[in-house]
Write an enzyme that holds these catalytic residues in place. Structure first.
Site, PDB file in Angstrom:
ATOM      1  N   ILE A  97      14.364  -0.412  -0.615  1.00  0.00           N
ATOM      2  CA  ILE A  97      14.436   0.646  -1.673  1.00  0.00           C
ATOM      3  C   ILE A  97      13.221   1.472  -1.731  1.00  0.00           C
ATOM      4  O   ILE A  97      12.099   0.984  -1.706  1.00  0.00           O
ATOM      5  CB  ILE A  97      14.297  -0.208  -3.264  1.00  0.00           C
ATOM      6  CG1 ILE A  97      14.367   1.030  -4.218  1.00  0.00           C
ATOM      7  CG2 ILE A  97      13.349  -1.014  -3.419  1.00  0.00           C
ATOM      8  CD1 ILE A  97      14.886   0.390  -5.615  1.00  0.00           C
ATOM      9  N   TYR A  98      13.162   2.761  -1.240  1.00  0.00           N
ATOM     10  CA  TYR A  98      12.266   3.662  -1.005  1.00  0.00           C
ATOM     11  C   TYR A  98      12.447   5.165  -1.570  1.00  0.00           C
ATOM     12  O   TYR A  98      13.390   5.566  -1.460  1.00  0.00           O
ATOM     13  CB  TYR A  98      12.091   3.866   0.559  1.00  0.00           C
ATOM     14  CG  TYR A  98      11.676   2.479   1.253  1.00  0.00           C
ATOM     15  CD1 TYR A  98      10.148   2.463   1.432  1.00  0.00           C
ATOM     16  CD2 TYR A  98      12.489   1.379   1.585  1.00  0.00           C
ATOM     17  CE1 TYR A  98       9.563   1.359   2.418  1.00  0.00           C
ATOM     18  CE2 TYR A  98      11.904   0.247   2.348  1.00  0.00           C
ATOM     19  CZ  TYR A  98      10.389   0.441   2.787  1.00  0.00           C
ATOM     20  OH  TYR A  98      10.023  -0.728   3.306  1.00  0.00           O
ATOM     21  N   GLY A 109      13.014   5.486  -8.407  1.00  0.00           N
ATOM     22  CA  GLY A 109      12.992   3.896  -8.136  1.00  0.00           C
ATOM     23  C   GLY A 109      13.772   3.116  -8.995  1.00  0.00           C
ATOM     24  O   GLY A 109      14.975   2.304  -8.839  1.00  0.00           O
ATOM     25  N   ASN A 136       1.839  -5.426  -0.911  1.00  0.00           N
ATOM     26  CA  ASN A 136       2.686  -4.114  -1.511  1.00  0.00           C
ATOM     27  C   ASN A 136       2.487  -4.260  -2.923  1.00  0.00           C
ATOM     28  O   ASN A 136       3.576  -4.606  -3.418  1.00  0.00           O
ATOM     29  CB  ASN A 136       3.997  -3.807  -0.907  1.00  0.00           C
ATOM     30  CG  ASN A 136       4.319  -2.614  -1.230  1.00  0.00           C
ATOM     31  OD1 ASN A 136       3.925  -1.792  -2.191  1.00  0.00           O
ATOM     32  ND2 ASN A 136       5.733  -2.315  -0.568  1.00  0.00           N
ATOM     33  N   TYR A 143       8.787  -4.768  -9.094  1.00  0.00           N
ATOM     34  CA  TYR A 143       9.740  -5.817  -9.151  1.00  0.00           C
ATOM     35  C   TYR A 143       9.566  -6.699 -10.475  1.00  0.00           C
ATOM     36  O   TYR A 143      10.615  -7.245 -11.138  1.00  0.00           O
ATOM     37  CB  TYR A 143       9.800  -6.533  -8.004  1.00  0.00           C
ATOM     38  CG  TYR A 143      10.419  -5.873  -6.738  1.00  0.00           C
ATOM     39  CD1 TYR A 143      11.316  -4.739  -6.763  1.00  0.00           C
ATOM     40  CD2 TYR A 143       9.597  -5.640  -5.598  1.00  0.00           C
ATOM     41  CE1 TYR A 143      11.659  -4.103  -5.616  1.00  0.00           C
ATOM     42  CE2 TYR A 143       9.965  -4.989  -4.486  1.00  0.00           C
ATOM     43  CZ  TYR A 143      10.889  -4.414  -4.541  1.00  0.00           C
ATOM     44  OH  TYR A 143      11.184  -3.378  -3.667  1.00  0.00           O
ATOM     45  N   LYS A 145       8.177  -5.885 -13.341  1.00  0.00           N
ATOM     46  CA  LYS A 145       8.640  -5.165 -14.363  1.00  0.00           C
ATOM     47  C   LYS A 145       9.932  -5.254 -14.647  1.00  0.00           C
ATOM     48  O   LYS A 145      10.581  -5.138 -15.909  1.00  0.00           O
ATOM     49  CB  LYS A 145       7.995  -3.650 -14.342  1.00  0.00           C
ATOM     50  CG  LYS A 145       8.899  -2.582 -15.085  1.00  0.00           C
ATOM     51  CD  LYS A 145       8.034  -1.791 -15.950  1.00  0.00           C
ATOM     52  CE  LYS A 145       9.278  -1.163 -17.012  1.00  0.00           C
ATOM     53  NZ  LYS A 145       8.696  -0.297 -17.723  1.00  0.00           N
TER      54      LYS A 145
END
Ligand SMILES: CC(C)(COP(=O)(O)OP(=O)(O)OC[C@H]1O[C@@H](n2cnc3c(N)ncnc32)[C@H](O)[C@@H]1OP(=O)(O)O)[C@@H](O)C(=O)NCCC(=O)NCCS
Length: 179
Positions: A97-98, A109, A136, A143, A145
């Site tokens: 997911i970028y 996102g 990262n 994630y 959150k």
């Protein structure tokens, strides 16, 4: 708020997918890896032959986030045997997911992530999982959150550099509709 559309990637999009995958990977990881290791990983993972195979795999699905006619983000999901680990039928893996750097922090996102949840629910999956590099912190914050918790870790190679991926999982609770 930007008007973003999500579209399924098909094999005629492979060059666009390759370019976007490379650009987002470089933007995310180039500052923490040697040029040689980056080049090795980019060539191995993001070439048209490999990406075409992945697009054609019925157990994977790619989406672009489109701003007008420009792809600014992408999502890759794996189901069943296409998952890189676990491979359980009641799980869905978010492998990638970028969002392009210039467009981060503007809910693109989140839109891609919500699509992943919707697809997982449509497939009656019980959980979504992913691996994220331990350094990262931005992605880990995103994630966390979104409700993911760590359940393991595994080694991951970028060229000759062994790095640690944290494995995170989100258990999907059933949606109770009012009767
Ligand atoms: C991680 C990523 C996909 C998030 O997408 P994004 O479009 O930047 O994030 P969004 O704007 O949708 O943010 C949604 C929520 O996540 C949280 N979030 C996003 N970035 C965050 C950050 N840097 N720090 C803390 N929380 C963050 C926010 O709480 C935000 O909600 P809020 O705006 O209500 O506070 C994006 O930053 C990205 O592509 N990063 C580089 C690639 C990458 O690392 N991918 C994951 C590889 S495993």
């Amino acid at each position: 708020m930007m008007a973003i559309k999500l579209i399924r990637v098909n094999k005629s999009d492979v060059t666009t997918l390759k370019n976007l995958s490379r650009q987002t990977f470089i933007e995310t990881f180039a500052s923490d890896n040697t040029a040689e290791n980056m080049q090795y990983y980019l060539d191995k993972s993001f070439n048209e032959e490999k990406l075409t195979e992945e697009i054609n795999n019925p157990n994977s699905a790619f989406y672009f986030a489109m701003l007008d006619n420009q792809p600014i983000g992408h999502l890759k999901l794996n189901f069943g045997p296409a998952q890189t680990e676990l491979k359980e039928n009641n799980g869905v893996e978010v492998e990638r997911i970028y969002v392009l750097k210039d467009f981060q922090g503007q809910k693109v996102g989140q839109l891609l992530f919500d699509k992943a949840i919707q697809i997982a629910r449509d497939r009656n999956a019980e959980y979504i999982w992913l691996g994220v590099w331990e350094k990262n912190l931005k992605a880990i914050a995103f994630y966390t959150k979104n409700g993911f918790v760590q359940f393991g870790a595994h080694a991951f190679l970028v060229g000759d550099d062994e790095q640690i991926d944290i494995m995170m999982k989100l258990v999907l609770t059933p949606v109770i509709s009012p009767s």
